[in-house]
Design an enzyme around this catalytic site. Structure first.
Site, PDB file in Angstrom:
ATOM      1  N   PRO A 217      55.534  18.063  12.326  1.00  0.00           N
ATOM      2  CA  PRO A 217      55.322  17.415  13.739  1.00  0.00           C
ATOM      3  C   PRO A 217      54.960  18.793  14.364  1.00  0.00           C
ATOM      4  O   PRO A 217      55.473  19.847  14.391  1.00  0.00           O
ATOM      5  CB  PRO A 217      56.970  16.760  14.121  1.00  0.00           C
ATOM      6  CG  PRO A 217      57.489  16.041  12.854  1.00  0.00           C
ATOM      7  CD  PRO A 217      56.574  18.004  11.978  1.00  0.00           C
TER       8      PRO A 217
ATOM      9  N   GLY B 105      58.531  23.256  17.897  1.00  0.00           N
ATOM     10  CA  GLY B 105      59.209  24.147  17.720  1.00  0.00           C
ATOM     11  C   GLY B 105      59.484  24.209  16.251  1.00  0.00           C
ATOM     12  O   GLY B 105      60.342  25.040  15.560  1.00  0.00           O
ATOM     13  N   LEU B 106      58.630  23.694  15.028  1.00  0.00           N
ATOM     14  CA  LEU B 106      58.565  23.686  13.816  1.00  0.00           C
ATOM     15  C   LEU B 106      57.563  24.655  13.351  1.00  0.00           C
ATOM     16  O   LEU B 106      57.221  24.364  12.061  1.00  0.00           O
ATOM     17  CB  LEU B 106      58.184  22.425  13.196  1.00  0.00           C
ATOM     18  CG  LEU B 106      59.679  21.420  14.489  1.00  0.00           C
ATOM     19  CD1 LEU B 106      60.088  20.377  13.439  1.00  0.00           C
ATOM     20  CD2 LEU B 106      60.968  22.065  13.634  1.00  0.00           C
ATOM     21  N   GLY B 107      56.882  25.362  13.861  1.00  0.00           N
ATOM     22  CA  GLY B 107      56.132  26.221  13.977  1.00  0.00           C
ATOM     23  C   GLY B 107      54.534  25.701  13.599  1.00  0.00           C
ATOM     24  O   GLY B 107      53.773  26.853  12.890  1.00  0.00           O
ATOM     25  N   SER B 108      54.338  24.904  13.933  1.00  0.00           N
ATOM     26  CA  SER B 108      52.925  24.298  13.373  1.00  0.00           C
ATOM     27  C   SER B 108      51.570  25.183  13.505  1.00  0.00           C
ATOM     28  O   SER B 108      50.536  25.533  12.862  1.00  0.00           O
ATOM     29  CB  SER B 108      52.691  22.715  14.085  1.00  0.00           C
ATOM     30  OG  SER B 108      52.848  23.000  15.937  1.00  0.00           O
ATOM     31  N   SER B 109      51.949  25.757  14.710  1.00  0.00           N
ATOM     32  CA  SER B 109      50.467  26.475  15.065  1.00  0.00           C
ATOM     33  C   SER B 109      50.744  27.705  14.306  1.00  0.00           C
ATOM     34  O   SER B 109      49.638  27.982  13.833  1.00  0.00           O
ATOM     35  CB  SER B 109      50.613  26.880  16.944  1.00  0.00           C
ATOM     36  OG  SER B 109      51.567  28.042  17.161  1.00  0.00           O
ATOM     37  N   ALA B 110      52.202  28.845  14.026  1.00  0.00           N
ATOM     38  CA  ALA B 110      51.585  29.755  13.280  1.00  0.00           C
ATOM     39  C   ALA B 110      51.257  29.395  11.508  1.00  0.00           C
ATOM     40  O   ALA B 110      50.936  30.372  11.576  1.00  0.00           O
ATOM     41  CB  ALA B 110      53.430  30.495  13.457  1.00  0.00           C
ATOM     42  N   ALA B 111      51.635  28.613  11.528  1.00  0.00           N
ATOM     43  CA  ALA B 111      51.757  28.097  10.580  1.00  0.00           C
ATOM     44  C   ALA B 111      49.721  27.797  10.399  1.00  0.00           C
ATOM     45  O   ALA B 111      49.539  27.780   8.935  1.00  0.00           O
ATOM     46  CB  ALA B 111      51.801  26.627   9.966  1.00  0.00           C
TER      47      ALA B 111
ATOM     48  N   ASP C 187      57.722  33.101  13.702  1.00  0.00           N
ATOM     49  CA  ASP C 187      56.833  32.492  13.394  1.00  0.00           C
ATOM     50  C   ASP C 187      55.674  33.024  12.500  1.00  0.00           C
ATOM     51  O   ASP C 187      55.689  32.445  11.517  1.00  0.00           O
ATOM     52  CB  ASP C 187      55.960  31.563  14.490  1.00  0.00           C
ATOM     53  CG  ASP C 187      57.222  30.738  15.443  1.00  0.00           C
ATOM     54  OD1 ASP C 187      58.481  31.031  15.101  1.00  0.00           O
ATOM     55  OD2 ASP C 187      57.195  29.186  16.529  1.00  0.00           O
TER      56      ASP C 187
HETATM   57  O1  PMV Z   1      56.829  28.388  18.756  1.00  0.00           O
HETATM   58  P1  PMV Z   1      58.520  27.732  18.672  1.00  0.00           P
HETATM   59  O2  PMV Z   1      59.049  27.049  19.745  1.00  0.00           O
HETATM   60  O3  PMV Z   1      58.929  27.835  17.580  1.00  0.00           O
HETATM   61  O4  PMV Z   1      58.541  29.386  19.645  1.00  0.00           O
HETATM   62  C1  PMV Z   1      58.765  30.355  18.993  1.00  0.00           C
HETATM   63  C2  PMV Z   1      60.182  31.474  19.301  1.00  0.00           C
HETATM   64  C3  PMV Z   1      60.705  31.717  20.836  1.00  0.00           C
HETATM   65  O5  PMV Z   1      61.343  33.062  20.758  1.00  0.00           O
HETATM   66  C4  PMV Z   1      60.814  31.101  21.815  1.00  0.00           C
HETATM   67  C5  PMV Z   1      58.966  32.793  21.006  1.00  0.00           C
HETATM   68  C6  PMV Z   1      58.207  34.156  20.056  1.00  0.00           C
HETATM   69  O6  PMV Z   1      58.004  34.033  20.612  1.00  0.00           O
HETATM   70  O7  PMV Z   1      59.980  34.795  19.621  1.00  0.00           O
END
Ligand code: PMV
Length: 299
Positions: free
Chosen positions: A89, A93-99, A140
């Site tokens: 999803p 907050g499940l890291g989709s943009s980092a993935a 992330d």
């Molecule tokens: O992008 P999210 O929702 O997974 O949040 C990242 C985690 C934070 O600690 C809120 C931001 C960060 O860069 O560590």
């Protein structure tokens, strides 16, 4: 995780994540514990004939690819279409943009014949993350590149290592039903913390203490203590102003349904929560889903 394909396509993947403990405080120098999900994102660069038109990259995957070329120091690939697949999803907050960032770096590296280490991939991906989130801590991108259960410190120097749990954590992800904006949530809290350092610094330290105690509980297999710590971490995140009425309700429902502990996960302001099951995580996920919250076990 990257593979050049015979057809001229190259692909790579990145894993989603939940922050088990320590989000936000990790931006302010405290450690965090993060867990890679079995869900993730796969990016494939597919040769397009005729060559795709030039111009400014517009979609998130196109912007990620252009930035990946910049950080890898290679020419932006011409004549490719970016295909994105996954079961994560988005913007919860499940890291989709980092993935997506990790998968893009791996796909492009495969495309040009490079084999960066997982740590290098995480570093490159974190640069791409800046496109989406401003000043990410790197947690992330590290989770998306390495997966598993990990201790993370933003540093400098950045440091991360596996956390050894005697058994997989029976965690459930539950969606609050609204999306969130990580950049806005992080910047909002940063501004509040700057304006009242004396109020926020002890709260960030208290979250850091919970992360350290959480690691001890995880390594000892002490689920009731870990649950207590999760719920306490939620209380402190709520005190920091990053929860929402839906996330608070979700935490309450999870506890009522027998979870040992629950908290929001990620930046908050919407998005997802995690709950620690006392038994089968699939059963807790079903009970939460029946209460109206889309839920699934982490594994
Ligand atoms: O992008 P999210 O929702 O997974 O949040 C990242 C985690 C934070 O600690 C809120 C931001 C960060 O860069 O560590």
């Amino acid at each position: 995780m990257s593979s050049p394909a015979a057809s001229g396509a190259a692909s790579g993947s990145g894993t989603g994540k939940v922050i088990v403990l320590g989000e936000h405080a990790v931006v302010h120098g405290e450690p965090a514990i993060v867990l890679g999900l079995s869900r993730g994102v796969r990016v494939t660069l597919v040769s397009a004939v005729p060559e795709s038109p030039g111009g400014q990259p517009e979609s998130a995957p196109e912007r990620a690819l252009a930035k990946a070329a910049q950080v890898l120091g290679v020419p932006a690939p011409k004549g490719v279409v970016v295909r994105v697949e996954g079961d994560l999803p988005v913007a919860v907050g499940l890291g989709s943009s980092a993935a997506l960032s990790v998968a893009t770096v791996r796909a492009l590296a495969a495309h040009v014949g490079l084999s960066p280490s997982d740590d290098d991939v995480a570093g490159f991906a974190n640069e791409i993350e800046r496109l989406f989130h401003g000043t990410p801590s790197g947690v992330d991108a590290t989770a998306a590149a390495h997966g598993g259960l990990r201790w993370f410190e933003a540093g400098p120097p950045r440091r991360h290592e596996p956390v050894a749990a005697p058994a997989p954590l029976p965690l459930v992800v539950a969606l609050s039903g609204s999306r969130h904006d990580t950049g806005r949530s992080v910047l909002g809290l940063r501004d509040r913390a700057r304006a009242a350092r004396e109020i926020y610094a002890p709260v960030f330290s208290a979250i850091g203490a919970l992360v350290r105690a959480g690691r001890t509980a995880i390594e000892a297999g002490d689920a009731p203590r870990l649950g207590e710590i999760l719920t306490m971490n939620h209380g402190l995140l709520r005190a920091c102003g990053v929860s929402t009425p839906e996330l608070d309700r979700l935490v309450d429902v999870a506890l009522r349904e027998g979870a040992l502990g629950a908290k929001l996960t990620g930046a908050g302001g919407g998005g997802a929560a995690i709950a620690l099951a006392s038994g089968e995580p699939g059963e807790l996920a079903e009970r939460l889903s029946r209460s109206g919250w889309e839920s699934f076990p982490v594994a």
